[in-house]
Design an enzyme around this catalytic site. Structure first.
Site, PDB file in Angstrom:
ATOM      1  N   HIS A 133       5.467  -4.959   0.537  1.00  0.00           N
ATOM      2  CA  HIS A 133       4.928  -5.503   1.610  1.00  0.00           C
ATOM      3  C   HIS A 133       3.494  -5.992   1.453  1.00  0.00           C
ATOM      4  O   HIS A 133       3.040  -7.152   1.726  1.00  0.00           O
ATOM      5  CB  HIS A 133       5.295  -4.608   2.987  1.00  0.00           C
ATOM      6  CG  HIS A 133       4.801  -5.450   4.171  1.00  0.00           C
ATOM      7  ND1 HIS A 133       5.676  -6.238   5.101  1.00  0.00           N
ATOM      8  CD2 HIS A 133       3.610  -5.119   4.624  1.00  0.00           C
ATOM      9  CE1 HIS A 133       4.885  -6.560   6.169  1.00  0.00           C
ATOM     10  NE2 HIS A 133       3.637  -6.329   5.840  1.00  0.00           N
ATOM     11  N   GLU A 134       2.769  -5.077   1.335  1.00  0.00           N
ATOM     12  CA  GLU A 134       1.200  -5.254   1.226  1.00  0.00           C
ATOM     13  C   GLU A 134       1.221  -6.334   0.079  1.00  0.00           C
ATOM     14  O   GLU A 134       0.216  -7.223   0.137  1.00  0.00           O
ATOM     15  CB  GLU A 134       0.346  -4.042   0.937  1.00  0.00           C
ATOM     16  CG  GLU A 134       0.760  -3.017   2.173  1.00  0.00           C
ATOM     17  CD  GLU A 134       0.580  -3.494   3.486  1.00  0.00           C
ATOM     18  OE1 GLU A 134      -0.200  -4.507   3.530  1.00  0.00           O
ATOM     19  OE2 GLU A 134       1.461  -2.932   4.430  1.00  0.00           O
ATOM     20  N   MET A 139      -2.422  -1.770   4.469  1.00  0.00           N
ATOM     21  CA  MET A 139      -3.212  -2.760   4.875  1.00  0.00           C
ATOM     22  C   MET A 139      -3.495  -3.606   3.635  1.00  0.00           C
ATOM     23  O   MET A 139      -3.779  -3.020   2.488  1.00  0.00           O
ATOM     24  CB  MET A 139      -4.698  -2.209   5.484  1.00  0.00           C
ATOM     25  CG  MET A 139      -5.414  -3.472   5.783  1.00  0.00           C
ATOM     26  SD  MET A 139      -4.530  -4.593   6.945  1.00  0.00           S
ATOM     27  CE  MET A 139      -5.286  -6.116   6.609  1.00  0.00           C
ATOM     28  N   GLU A 140      -3.463  -5.051   3.523  1.00  0.00           N
ATOM     29  CA  GLU A 140      -3.257  -5.775   2.439  1.00  0.00           C
ATOM     30  C   GLU A 140      -4.642  -6.310   2.183  1.00  0.00           C
ATOM     31  O   GLU A 140      -4.678  -7.247   1.621  1.00  0.00           O
ATOM     32  CB  GLU A 140      -2.374  -6.861   2.765  1.00  0.00           C
ATOM     33  CG  GLU A 140      -2.807  -7.880   3.754  1.00  0.00           C
ATOM     34  CD  GLU A 140      -2.192  -7.652   5.251  1.00  0.00           C
ATOM     35  OE1 GLU A 140      -2.216  -6.512   5.670  1.00  0.00           O
ATOM     36  OE2 GLU A 140      -2.325  -8.464   6.172  1.00  0.00           O
ATOM     37  N   ASN A 141      -5.714  -5.689   2.474  1.00  0.00           N
ATOM     38  CA  ASN A 141      -6.995  -6.066   2.037  1.00  0.00           C
ATOM     39  C   ASN A 141      -7.211  -6.802   0.431  1.00  0.00           C
ATOM     40  O   ASN A 141      -6.499  -6.302  -0.177  1.00  0.00           O
ATOM     41  CB  ASN A 141      -7.906  -4.949   1.954  1.00  0.00           C
ATOM     42  CG  ASN A 141      -7.820  -4.151   3.197  1.00  0.00           C
ATOM     43  OD1 ASN A 141      -7.873  -4.555   4.235  1.00  0.00           O
ATOM     44  ND2 ASN A 141      -7.449  -2.839   2.868  1.00  0.00           N
ATOM     45  N   GLU A 174       3.453 -11.619   9.258  1.00  0.00           N
ATOM     46  CA  GLU A 174       4.168 -10.486   9.341  1.00  0.00           C
ATOM     47  C   GLU A 174       5.713 -10.735   9.255  1.00  0.00           C
ATOM     48  O   GLU A 174       6.299 -10.154   8.489  1.00  0.00           O
ATOM     49  CB  GLU A 174       3.515  -9.576  10.476  1.00  0.00           C
ATOM     50  CG  GLU A 174       2.061  -9.187  10.471  1.00  0.00           C
ATOM     51  CD  GLU A 174       1.992  -8.423   8.915  1.00  0.00           C
ATOM     52  OE1 GLU A 174       2.716  -8.046   8.236  1.00  0.00           O
ATOM     53  OE2 GLU A 174       0.697  -8.224   8.918  1.00  0.00           O
ATOM     54  N   GLY A 183       0.708   1.745   8.623  1.00  0.00           N
ATOM     55  CA  GLY A 183       1.421   2.024   7.466  1.00  0.00           C
ATOM     56  C   GLY A 183       0.396   1.988   6.237  1.00  0.00           C
ATOM     57  O   GLY A 183       0.226   2.615   5.263  1.00  0.00           O
TER      58      GLY A 183
HETATM   59  C1  7MF Z   1       5.987  -2.618   6.007  1.00  0.00           C
HETATM   60  O1  7MF Z   1       1.465  -5.534   8.271  1.00  0.00           O
HETATM   61  C2  7MF Z   1       6.019  -3.263   7.208  1.00  0.00           C
HETATM   62  C3  7MF Z   1       5.374  -3.337   8.376  1.00  0.00           C
HETATM   63  C4  7MF Z   1      -1.155  -4.229   9.732  1.00  0.00           C
HETATM   64  C5  7MF Z   1      -0.683  -2.957   9.753  1.00  0.00           C
HETATM   65  C6  7MF Z   1       1.092  -3.424   7.574  1.00  0.00           C
HETATM   66  O2  7MF Z   1       0.426  -5.121   6.492  1.00  0.00           O
HETATM   67  C7  7MF Z   1       0.699  -4.615   7.514  1.00  0.00           C
HETATM   68  C8  7MF Z   1      -0.747  -4.681   8.192  1.00  0.00           C
HETATM   69  C9  7MF Z   1       1.434  -2.242  11.404  1.00  0.00           C
HETATM   70  C10 7MF Z   1       2.471  -2.083  11.513  1.00  0.00           C
HETATM   71  C11 7MF Z   1       3.318  -2.185  10.436  1.00  0.00           C
HETATM   72  C12 7MF Z   1       3.057  -2.434   9.294  1.00  0.00           C
HETATM   73  C13 7MF Z   1       1.676  -2.762   8.931  1.00  0.00           C
HETATM   74  C14 7MF Z   1       0.798  -2.711  10.063  1.00  0.00           C
HETATM   75  C15 7MF Z   1       4.023  -2.553   8.313  1.00  0.00           C
HETATM   76  C16 7MF Z   1       3.873  -1.758   6.937  1.00  0.00           C
HETATM   77  C17 7MF Z   1       4.723  -1.889   5.872  1.00  0.00           C
HETATM   78  N1  7MF Z   1      -1.092  -6.091   7.995  1.00  0.00           N
HETATM   79 BR1  7MF Z   1       0.256  -2.201  12.933  1.00  0.00          BR
HETATM   80 ZN    ZN Z   2       2.000  -6.709   6.949  1.00  0.00          ZN
END
Ligand code: 7MF
Ligand code: ZN
Length: 881
Positions: A303-304, A269-271, A326, A267
């Site tokens: 989320h990010e 990434m929170e860099n 998470e 989806g």
């Molecule tokens: C909302 O968690 C909920 C979950 C990892 C990649 C985004 O921010 C993240 C990343 C995966 C699966 C679901 C999500 C993410 C990842 C996600 C995104 C938006 N740290 Br793999």
């Molecule tokens: Zn996440």
């Protein structure tokens, strides 16, 4: 194969701290699509003061090592060792500088981990272990350091050069190349590193934080998408505002960048300060994005952004702790959406998702606790369990402590751990200490897998006016754990009279009733609760608000469900009652079908649906949720041996029978909501559209409904209405569907995100012959096996979202998916492993299908050079019983 996999198992109990601290990392990228050179300078200090010379171990994968030096002196052959995944420097002093130079080839990177191309630009994805594909480094989240990053590239091709933190300098090199330097003042783990280089444009806004800091906000996209960034920007501002208001958390830099890419495995990434998003969670305008898309964008941007505190400022000690960031961040994004939109609708959708996707995962061969004990490929553990069940477990902490207590716990958590890499136990300890409570027993939720079943019995004694509730819990043994312990289950409970009035609840010893809803704490295997002064034999309202991720086992009378559906004060219970009524009716018809008895609809469900459709006072979005029949995947889970076709046919039958009986009512509601006018996506309009389109999904089963769908398709001015009409035509099998799909295609063939929707519709059309169409569509010009969105929309949607197609008795669905898994694995193991999970539940089907699936599983497992990612899924599916 199994031994090969077994050797690479990583275990939580084997954690040891990294023996070095890293004071700083200086990176210099010489950027080119074909060969990028990465120079790294790493400042090491030995942590244990052992003195003397010690080895330094660095992770690295697929890197071409040009040189390595220690304190400026190039190392000779015998002084270091390189193998496929490590660089070992044999002897290093307690303080030293390691310099490396490596070459990487972004254009050959189809795994989309590390540095890779997307369109005309380059970008990185490092979580969980992608940084090791960029340079040699201890690529683990508990090694945090400050980054200084210099990027050099050709200005014409890469005018924009982004990394984390602040841009501190730039210049021209005269030969068509330019450079930019970034410094991130916050220490961070390598998985939060990011870099973007290319010809991107941006929209800009700004935000003033509660303490007066001015933050520049930018959303970077390819030029043609500039008109679709407004909603993402608005969502970011809302998220920043909300995190201050609700959690007291303020942003900590002067700049926040978002970049959208079409080529992304997940989806987003929170860099740190450089979030990277799959473009489907950024780009939106009414003509191309549905109401659900708008909603999802707001949620994912939230989320990010929220990760900046829950994940970045406080991160994970190791990847077994993934749910620390998470589960907590999903909880936070759920709360954000609940505060921005409708709390009840958000919760119902999350529960539906948990039940239809996490419950099966937890009952299958990949079953694991939210904090797993071992893994082969960490990418396989970004699961519904870690995320969704993890969030539910945080929600239970919130339920137990209340909002004020929960916030006290969060405050202590940040006070203790800001800047650290910590564990789930540290989080629970902060919550417990801040509130003076003991959460030891509650902590079992982190260690135990499987979905607990809570069985309910009750008695009513009219003479004493006492009602006794007996609750017992049991978690079935799972693939990973044979025996289970009792858990702490917050069980929200209420009682209604047969007329639907709420009964105030009084426990023995209490002077009077305290409330209409009581939070019972079930922590033993069995407990009984007595309620006093209950005036009549009541109807129990069980697990209000879905207060714990459990299955409730209780045999409701149909008449009781009708009362709960109409009168319960809890929106989740009203929804649940409607779902249980529908579920019972579908499964009863499934039984009829199996026994050769003609299917027929009993009047209770019709009456209940008539009542819902006639309800003018309720939120239309909630009514739409209640009127939506339970999904085939959820129904399948209720059967011992899954009857794919029976479930599909019975569900279709019930749907048709309902619209036959209630056609006028459906039409009336549809027409009442189909008032046209100017499009807006305010909450009221969104809710009205959802009920309207729900009605259309029923009506399309009638000839009159087919013309309604055609009219809506012809006159719709937004993607929500257009897609709903198109889906209605496709799923009903209407003759008009084919022409409608063709004209949709010709309108939208240039828009990749809209074409994804078109692929999904094709891939999820029920029927054993859909596989042929899906196979043919792989040659469509808009399809590409190297693009994860395309793979998900066509192959993923077919394998995971089309039961009658995937499970076709000929085995053609299985064969097709297995071949694609093998093909895809060579390009993108992470994406291949996700699709391979479609076979996980193979033992739940009839023996014919079991055999067919087993054959495909074995074929995949026996493939030469299969990735550890796919191998792990296969060995779990085949290996354990
Ligand atoms: C909302 O968690 C909920 C979950 C990892 C990649 C985004 O921010 C993240 C990343 C995966 C699966 C679901 C999500 C993410 C990842 C996600 C995104 C938006 N740290 Br793999
Ligand atoms: Zn996440």
């Amino acid at each position: 194969m199994k031994e090969a996999v077994a050797r690479k198992v990583v275990r939580r109990k084997d954690y040891t701290p990294y023996p070095w601290e890293i004071d700083q990392l200086c990176l210099r990228f010489d950027i080119d699509r074909r060969i990028t050179t990465v120079k790294a300078e790493i400042q090491f200090s030995r942590l244990d003061q052992a003195g003397g010379n010690n080895a330094i171990v660095l992770d690295g994968e697929g890197l071409e090592l040009v040189s390595v030096a220690l304190d400026g002196r190039p190392l000779a052959a015998g002084e270091f060792t390189v193998d496929a995944d490590r660089l070992l420097i044999h002897r290093a002093p307690a303080k030293c500088l390691v310099s490396t130079e490596v070459r990487i080839r972004p254009h050959e990177n189809t795994a989309l981990e590390g540095l890779y191309p997307s369109g005309k630009f380059l970008l990185t994805q490092c979580e969980a272990q992608g940084f090791r594909k960029i340079t040699y480094f201890p690529d683990r989240p508990d090694v945090m350091t400050r980054y200084e990053v210099t990027m050099v590239a050709e200005r014409a091709l890469y005018p924009v050069l982004l990394s984390n933190g602040n841009a501190v300098g730039n210049g021209d090199l005269g030969n068509g190349r330019h450079w930019v330097r970034w410094v991130d003042p916050h220490r961070k783990p390598s998985y939060l590193f990011a870099l973007v280089a290319g010809d991107l444009e941006f929209i800009e806004d700004q935000f003033t934080t509660c303490s007066g800091r001015n933050v520049v906000l930018r959303v970077y996209v390819e030029k043609q998408n500039l008109d679709k960034c407004g909603h993402a920007m608005k969502s970011l501002v809302k998220a920043m505002q909300w995190d201050q208001q609700r959690f007291g958390l303020e942003y900590d830099l002067d700049i926040f960048n978002i970049v959208a890419t079409d080529d992304f495995n997940m989806g987003a990434m929170e860099n740190k300060s450089l979030n990277i998003f799959n473009s489907k969670y950024v780009l939106a305008k009414p003509e191309t994005a549905t109401d659900d898309d708008y909603q999802a964008i707001e949620g994912v941007i939230g989320h990010e952004y929220f990760h900046n505190w829950t994940g970045n400022r406080v991160t994970c000690r190791d990847w077994f702790q993934l749910t620390l960031k998470e589960g907590l961040t999903v909880f936070r994004d759920q709360e954000f959406t609940s505060d921005m939109q409708s709390r009840a609708v958000k919760h119902i959708r999350d529960v539906r998702d948990l039940r239809s996707r996490q419950f099966p995962e937890d009952a299958g061969p990949m079953s694991h606790p939210i904090r797993p004990d071992e893994f082969v490929a960490i990418n396989n553990f970004y699961t519904m369990t870690v995320y969704q069940k993890g969030a539910t477990i945080i929600r239970m902490v919130h339920t137990l402590l209340g909002e004020a207590g929960f916030q006290k716990g969060m405050k202590l958590y940040f006070h203790r751990h800001d800047g650290q890499a910590v564990t789930c136990d540290d989080f629970l300890a902060a919550m417990a200490d801040a509130n003076g409570v003991d959460l030891k027993r509650f902590g079992r939720w982190y260690a135990q897998s499987g979905t607990p079943e809570v069985t309910v019995r009750s008695e009513y004694d009219a003479r004493t006016a006492r009602y006794t509730l007996h609750l017992s819990q049991r978690t079935p043994p799972s693939h990973d754990q044979a025996s289970k312990q009792a858990l702490v289950i917050p069980f929200a409970f209420g009682l209604l009279t047969p007329q639907g009035q709420q009964i105030p609840l009084q426990l023995p010893g209490e002077p009077g009733p305290e409330a209409f809803t009581r939070l019972l704490i079930l922590e033993q295997e069995q407990q009984s609760f007595v309620f006093e002064s209950v005036p009549c034999e009541p109807i129990p309202s069980l697990l209000r608000n879905f207060s714990a991720p459990v299955k409730v086992v209780y045999d409701y009378a149909v008449s009781d469900l009708a009362v709960l559906m109409q009168h319960d004060p809890d929106a989740f219970i009203r929804w649940e009652a409607a779902q249980l009524l529908a579920q019972a009716e579908i499964m009863r018809n499934r039984d009829c079908l199996a026994q050769g008895v003609e299917m027929h609809l009993l009047p209770q469900l019709t009456e209940a649906f008539a009542a819902l459709l006639g309800d003018r006072d309720r939120d239309p979005a909630l009514l739409a949720e209640a009127l939506m029949l339970p999904g085939e995947d959820y129904l399948a889970e209720t059967m011992k041996v899954i009857d794919v076709d029976g479930i599909h046919q019975a569900r279709q039958f019930v749907k048709r029978a309902l619209v036959m009986a209630l056609q006028e009512l459906f039409e009336h509601v549809y027409q009442g909501l189909n008032q046209g006018g100017v499009y807006d996506h305010g909450a009221t309009s969104v809710a009205r559209r959802s009920l309207k389109n729900l009605c259309l999904s029923y009506l399309v089963e009638t000839p009159a409904g087919v013309s309604l769908a055609e009219q809506q398709l012809a006159h719709g001015n937004n993607m929500t209405d257009t897609l709903a009409a198109l889906a209605a035509l496709v799923y009903s099998g209407a003759a008009a569907a084919e022409q409608a799909m063709a004209s949709f295609e010709s309108s939208w063939k240039q828009d990749p995100l809209v074409m994804d929707k078109w692929f999904v519709l094709h891939a999820t059309r029920p029927g054993a012959d859909t596989v042929d169409l899906v196979a043919a569509l792989m040659d469509h010009p808009a399809f590409s096996l190297t693009n994860p969105n395309k793979v998900r929309s066509l192959i993923g949607a077919f394998a995971l979202g089309n039961p009658t197609g995937f499970h076709a008795l000929s085995g053609s669905g299985y064969r097709f998916v297995a071949e694609r898994v093998i093909e895809l694995d060579r390009l993108n193991p992470q994406a291949a492993a996700r699709i391979a999970t479609a076979f996980n539940r193979w033992r739940r089907y009839d023996s014919l299908r079991q055999n067919l699936m087993q054959t495909e599983l074995e074929r995949i497992a026996a493939t030469e050079n299969i990735s550890p990612d796919v191998a792990e899924i296969m060995s779990n599916a085949l290996g354990k019983l």
